[in-house]
Design an enzyme around this catalytic site. Structure first.
Site, short mmCIF file in Angstrom:
data_model
loop_
_atom_site.label_atom_id
_atom_site.label_comp_id
_atom_site.label_asym_id
_atom_site.label_seq_id
_atom_site.Cartn_x
_atom_site.Cartn_y
_atom_site.Cartn_z
N HIS A 125 0.83 -1.21 0.00
CA HIS A 125 0.00 0.00 0.00
C HIS A 125 0.87 1.26 0.00
CE1 HIS A 125 0.98 -0.73 4.20
NE2 HIS A 125 0.65 0.52 4.47
N TYR A 126 1.98 1.20 0.71
CA TYR A 126 2.93 2.33 0.75
C TYR A 126 3.57 2.54 -0.62
CZ TYR A 126 7.46 4.55 1.77
OH TYR A 126 8.60 5.35 1.76
#
Length: 212
Positions: A125-126
């Site tokens: 997600h980062y």
């Protein structure tokens, strides 16, 4: 004289870059979130202003012609903060830079941001947030330098890096001090505009690596 704006100055890379900017006697200001942080930077002789990446922080850009985005929500927060800080905060930085006519944006991104599917699943997600922020900057028509460091360590900087993708997981590291030094070099050299580069520990001088 116009100034450099440093976002994320209270983070580990930001603190290291602050020291380098002070050492080089370059005009700059930092944006921080609390009055206590302002006092701490003022004690170092550094101009500091209050601002929050999750709110309107456009006034921090006044009298600046360059900005470094080294901010991050941190590994202890959830995906919601990654979205608001690492992605939306970066996008707003690009928008404000464009509105104010800045001539250089230095983005601290992440290795594997070019293809989050190839990165560690735990931080996908980062990496997606970094990918989207990088793409937004690339398409903004602003002059930019995007640094994509490997896993960050607190080891002393060596002044040497590699810009090639690592062959083994053990090579996927770099001291934060060397990332800060690379950001400083980008700020001081127009030749790095348009640069998108992976950074990891290596044997090449930072200057030589970034000029390649």
């Amino acid at each position: 004289m116009k100034k450099i704006l440093l976002l994320g100055a209270n983070g580990k890379i930001g603190q290291l870059l602050t020291r380098l900017l002070v050492k080089e006697d370059l005009p700059f200001r930092v944006m921080v979130r609390t009055p206590e942080q302002i006092r701490a930077f003022n004690e170092l002789g550094v101009e500091a202003v209050l601002g929050d990446l999750e709110s309107d922080f456009s006034t921090a850009f006044e009298d600046c012609d360059k900005v470094v985005f080294s901010a991050g929500s941190g590994g202890a927060t959830g995906a919601d903060k990654t979205l608001l800080v690492d992605l939306w905060g970066a996008i707003k930085t690009v928008n404000y830079a464009k509105e104010k006519g800045l001539d250089h944006v230095v983005m601290i991104s992440s290795m594997n941001a070019a293809d989050p599917d190839k990165g560690p699943a735990a931080i996908k997600h980062y990496l997606v947030a970094k990918f989207a922020a990088d793409e937004y900057l690339k398409n903004s028509a602003l002059p930019y330098s995007i640094l994509r460091p490997a896993r960050l360590t607190d080891e002393p900087g060596t002044g040497k890096v590699s810009i090639n993708l690592p062959a083994t997981p053990d090579e996927r590291i770099i001291p934060r001090a060397d990332v800060a030094a690379a950001a400083l070099y980008c700020l001081a050299n127009n030749s790095t505009k348009g640069l998108i580069v992976n950074l990891r520990q290596g044997n090449m001088n930072i200057e030589e690596a970034l000029e390649r």
